[in-house]
Structures are given as C-alpha cells and as structure tokens.
Design a protein around this motif. Structure first.
Motif, short mmCIF file in Angstrom:
data_model
loop_
_atom_site.label_atom_id
_atom_site.label_comp_id
_atom_site.label_asym_id
_atom_site.label_seq_id
_atom_site.Cartn_x
_atom_site.Cartn_y
_atom_site.Cartn_z
N ARG A 100 1.32 -1.47 -0.44
CA ARG A 100 -0.21 -0.01 -0.22
C ARG A 100 0.71 1.33 -0.03
O ARG A 100 0.53 2.58 -0.32
CB ARG A 100 -0.82 -0.33 1.29
N VAL A 101 2.14 1.42 0.92
CA VAL A 101 2.43 2.61 0.92
C VAL A 101 3.31 2.84 0.16
O VAL A 101 3.79 3.37 -1.65
CB VAL A 101 3.65 2.13 2.20
N LYS A 102 3.45 1.00 -1.08
CA LYS A 102 4.72 1.82 -2.61
C LYS A 102 4.38 2.34 -3.54
O LYS A 102 4.02 2.67 -4.63
CB LYS A 102 5.08 0.62 -2.70
N THR A 103 2.88 1.27 -3.54
CA THR A 103 1.65 2.44 -4.77
C THR A 103 0.86 3.27 -4.47
O THR A 103 0.33 3.50 -5.21
CB THR A 103 0.81 0.83 -5.69
N GLY A 104 0.76 3.61 -2.76
CA GLY A 104 0.26 4.80 -2.73
C GLY A 104 0.35 6.54 -3.68
O GLY A 104 1.67 6.02 -4.07
N ARG A 105 -0.82 7.11 -3.48
CA ARG A 105 -0.03 8.75 -3.56
C ARG A 105 -0.34 8.96 -2.51
O ARG A 105 -1.00 8.96 -1.37
CB ARG A 105 -1.32 8.96 -4.54
N HIS A 106 0.95 9.53 -2.72
CA HIS A 106 1.35 10.16 -1.25
C HIS A 106 1.42 11.28 -0.72
O HIS A 106 1.92 12.44 -1.71
CB HIS A 106 2.13 10.06 -0.16
N ASP A 107 0.79 12.39 0.09
CA ASP A 107 1.26 13.73 0.37
C ASP A 107 2.51 14.16 0.88
O ASP A 107 3.03 13.92 1.81
CB ASP A 107 0.22 14.65 1.59
N LEU A 108 3.26 13.83 0.25
CA LEU A 108 4.64 14.26 0.46
C LEU A 108 5.21 14.99 1.33
O LEU A 108 6.46 15.61 2.14
CB LEU A 108 5.70 14.12 -0.76
N ASP A 109 5.15 16.10 0.71
CA ASP A 109 5.16 17.88 1.71
C ASP A 109 4.80 17.25 3.54
O ASP A 109 5.44 18.27 4.71
CB ASP A 109 4.47 18.86 1.13
N ARG A 110 3.00 17.25 2.89
CA ARG A 110 2.50 16.78 4.62
C ARG A 110 4.10 15.69 5.15
O ARG A 110 4.09 15.43 6.46
CB ARG A 110 0.97 16.02 4.76
N LYS A 222 12.64 10.79 -0.75
CA LYS A 222 13.01 10.82 -1.90
C LYS A 222 13.28 9.68 -2.90
O LYS A 222 12.62 9.72 -4.25
CB LYS A 222 15.01 10.53 -1.36
N ARG A 223 13.12 8.58 -2.31
CA ARG A 223 11.85 7.74 -3.60
C ARG A 223 10.79 7.37 -3.73
O ARG A 223 10.38 7.35 -4.98
CB ARG A 223 12.42 5.76 -2.40
N LEU A 224 9.48 7.84 -2.70
CA LEU A 224 8.59 7.73 -2.98
C LEU A 224 8.83 9.29 -3.78
O LEU A 224 7.16 9.01 -4.94
CB LEU A 224 7.64 8.43 -1.55
N ALA A 225 9.49 10.51 -4.18
CA ALA A 225 8.99 11.54 -4.95
C ALA A 225 9.43 11.33 -6.47
O ALA A 225 9.52 10.96 -7.17
CB ALA A 225 10.25 12.23 -4.22
N GLU A 226 10.46 10.26 -6.27
CA GLU A 226 10.86 9.19 -7.78
C GLU A 226 9.88 8.87 -8.50
O GLU A 226 9.89 8.44 -9.23
CB GLU A 226 12.09 8.62 -7.48
N ILE A 230 6.25 8.91 -11.94
CA ILE A 230 6.50 8.10 -13.44
C ILE A 230 5.12 7.29 -13.07
O ILE A 230 4.91 6.65 -13.55
CB ILE A 230 7.80 7.27 -13.53
N ARG A 231 4.93 7.46 -11.94
CA ARG A 231 3.95 6.38 -11.57
C ARG A 231 2.36 6.68 -12.86
O ARG A 231 2.37 8.07 -12.61
CB ARG A 231 2.87 6.54 -9.79
N GLY A 232 1.73 6.15 -13.28
CA GLY A 232 0.77 5.96 -14.05
C GLY A 232 -1.45 6.35 -13.62
O GLY A 232 -0.66 6.26 -11.78
#
Ligand SMILES: C[S@@+](CC[C@H](N)C(=O)[O-])C[C@H]1O[C@@H](n2cnc3c(N)ncnc32)[C@H](O)[C@@H]1O
Length: 374
Positions: A100-110, A222-226, A230-232
C-alpha cells in the motif's frame, strides 16, 4: 565482471530466455532496487525488470493485472509505471502494508513535515507500552526507547501514518542485535563484539536506532518522490487476505506472480520486528509453504492443493484465455500438476538464469517462467 555474453554465450541451454536473464554486471543493484523497490528489504522478491518484460510481452496498458502472492509489491509497482491497474493479495499484514505504501499516492510535503516533527520531538516523548520478550532481546535498551518514541509520534490514522510505520520498521531492522552478515535471517541476538564476515573485522551491535530513523526518513521521501514522477494514473487495490478465498474484481486481464515454495522462506518471520512493534495480525497458519510445515510428503501434497486453490480462485475472476505468468524455481516439478488441478493450460515454459550475489551468497541458479492460459 562477466558480461551478459560471457555468462550466457556458452550455456548449452536452448530453452534459456536471454531477455529474462541478467548478468550481475548488466543489471546493477541500484536498478534492481530503484525508487520504491528499496523502501524496505524483503527476502524473496523478484527483480522489477522481470516484471517489466512480462508486462510488455503479455499485457497492454489500461488492463487489470493480478498478483495473488503480492509480497513486497514488485508486480503492483511495475504495473503502475507500465500503465496497468493492479490488484494484489498477501497473507502477511506487513507485506500488505508495504504494498500500500509503495503504490499509494502520498502528500509528500505533509509527510516530510510529519517526519521532521517526529524526529525533532523524539526527546520530548517518554517511551511507553508493554515491551515483549522479543523486543527486549533483539534491541539494546537505548535503541528500543527511540523506536518506541518514534512509534508514539506516528499519527493514529492516515496515509502518511502508514509510510511512517514502514520507516520505523526499516530502522528497527537495521537497529536489531543482528550480525551485519546476516540481517536477512539472524537466529540469535548478538549482545557483544562478534566477528563480522561482511566487514571482515570485529563489530559491535548498535545501540543507536536514531541514525537509522533519520536516514530512512530522508531516503523514503526521496524514493516516493522519484516514484510519484513516473506513476501512471491507474488504480491499485491491495488485499490483506488469503488468496485461496479472496474476493477479487471480475474481468482481470491476466496474472503475474511468484508463489512461495515449501520450506524456503518464513514470510511472516522475516519481518517479526515489524509485527512486534506495529502490533500487526499474525496469519502464519494461512501462509502457504511456511517452513514450520516441514518437508514431509504430506506437506508437499498440502502445498500443491493450496497453490492450486489460489490459481483456481483467481481463474474465476480472469478473462477467458488470460495470460498467467508464474516465476518459480520448481526443483520438484510440482507445477505441472498444480496448473492442471487449477484448470490452467500451460502454454510455454521459459528458463531464466538468476545470476546475482546477495551478501555472502553466490546465488546462481535456473528458474522457470511458466506462461499458462485461463
Ligand atoms: C515469493 S513471495 C512473492 C514475492 C513478490 N513477487 C515480490 O517481488 O515481492 C510469496 C508471497 O506469498 C505470500 N503468501 C503465502 N501464502 C499466502 C496466501 N495464502 N495468500 C496470499 N499470499 C500468501 C507470502 O506472504 C509472500 O509474501
């Protein structure tokens, strides 16, 4: 370092699928562990490039792909960058969390703010809660105290809370009293100086978990932002459950998976620290192939029935004729029977070579990539 041609050019295996076989030199670790694929270590994953090739060969973007043994989510992640929707099932609560964490869309600033606040606030928190025997044995008191402080600062709910749980778990893994040369499956805690085969010198178990919390908090963002770049725009559904019985969406376009194999890996046990710290539900009795079942004839028979039940259940939700790609080191040739039992028709059997070094192990072996049809 040997090249692709040197490793495979001389092999007398006409069935070897060269596109699915990589020499260590050709497929660098940083590519095998790109973006979210290294959010947390996981023993028993396949390389993302293998999924990439299978998606290209058998699927089109916009389709829906199932992985009934989702593990650390390699198939699911690759589907999202390929442009396919994905549904994954795993019996291990930690693996489902990781998917879930890997494939989710996250609010990275928060997320970055929450992580920074938690790290800055560690000294203001008094660690509390019961400490299990496992935690007391496997962590130095100072390290455990920091892990418990960080845990106390994770919000109760929300998507970012799950990311923080993964950061906590990864830091806990590194801060265990485990010898550096065996972080994958340490048997007993090391409490004093020991001879470290990885560093070829005497090492001492760490008492400092904070360094790992800081390092992995930064690395995770960093990894989540990368990955986000590229996530569709596709949907991913992660089901924590037993794939023999899971209720799935209908009309699935195909399946890519790597099932567990009898007696090889304890998929709950390898993340025990996470179960202990996060209070996750342990469903080991439903884990197919868990080493605790042994290697008796009865254990193998049960394994075949269980895996066949997973594929039979999946078949009910697959489009007729949908491709079923199974990556397996089937040393006992169990899958001919399993596929028949599940009502799947074997179309092709590719062979790939796994040419990879992990830690001290030199893992060179052949494994099968079976392509069947629903
Ligand atoms: C070989 S691993 C999959 C690894 C995955 N391909 C990856 O790259 O991360 C097999 C997975 O099957 C899961 N598993 C075992 N029994 C299961 C069951 N009854 N239902 C669903 N998943 C199960 C295990 O928890 C493990 O994560």
């Amino acid at each position: 370092m040997a090249t692709q041609e040197e490793v495979y050019g001389g092999l007398e295996r006409p069935d070897l699928d060269r596109e699915l076989s990589w020499a260590e030199h050709e497929l660098k670790e940083r590519e095998r562990t790109k973006h979210v694929h290294r959010l947390h270590p996981y023993l028993g994953k396949f390389v993302p490039q293998l999924v990439e090739v299978c998606l290209r060969r058998h699927f089109v973007s916009g389709g829906l792909v199932l992985d009934p043994f989702a593990g650390s989510g390699t198939t699911l992640v690759e589907c999202t960058t390929f442009g396919a929707h994905a549904v994954g099932v795993d019996i291990s609560a930690f693996n489902a969390l990781l998917c879930r964490v890997k494939t989710g869309r996250h609010d990275l600033d928060r997320l970055a703010v929450l992580l920074a606040d938690a790290l800055a606030g560690l000294d203001d928190v008094t660690p509390d809660g019961p400490v299990s025997e496992y935690l007391a044995d496997w962590f130095a008191p100072e390290a455990l105290a920091d892990l418990l402080r960080f845990r106390a600062l994770i919000p109760v709910a929300g998507d970012e809370a799950d990311v923080m749980r993964v950061v906590l778990s990864r830091a806990a893994r590194s801060a265990r009293r485990a010898p550096h040369h065996n972080l994958e499956s340490p048997r007993v805690p090391v409490t004093g100086p020991y001879w470290c085969h990885k560093h070829r010198r005497t090492c001492t178990p760490t008492t400092d978990a904070r360094q790992f919390l800081v390092r992995y908090a930064r690395d995770t963002v960093k990894r989540l932002a990368e990955y986000a770049a590229i996530r569709g725009e596709v949907e991913v559904d992660v089901i924590h459950g037993d794939a023999r019985l899971a209720s799935l969406p209908s009309g699935i376009d195909g399946l890519i998976t790597s099932p567990p194999y009898p007696g090889r890996i304890d998929y709950h046990g390898q993340h025990r620290y996470a179960y202990e710290l996060l209070g996750l539900q342990d469903r080991r009795p439903e884990e197919i192939g868990n080493p605790s079942r042994g290697l008796s004839r009865a254990a193998f028979a049960a394994y075949c029935d269980d895996v066949a039940a997973v594929f039979a259940n999946a078949r009910a939700y697959l489009q007729p004729g949908a491709p079923v790609v199974i990556v397996i080191d089937d040393v006992r040739d169990l899958y001919t029977t399993i596929l028949e039992q599940a009502g799947l028709e074997l179309v092709t059997r590719h062979v790939r070579h796994v040419n990879r070094r992990t830690g001290r192990r030199d893992e060179g072996y052949f494994e099968a990539v079976l392509v069947a049809r629903a």
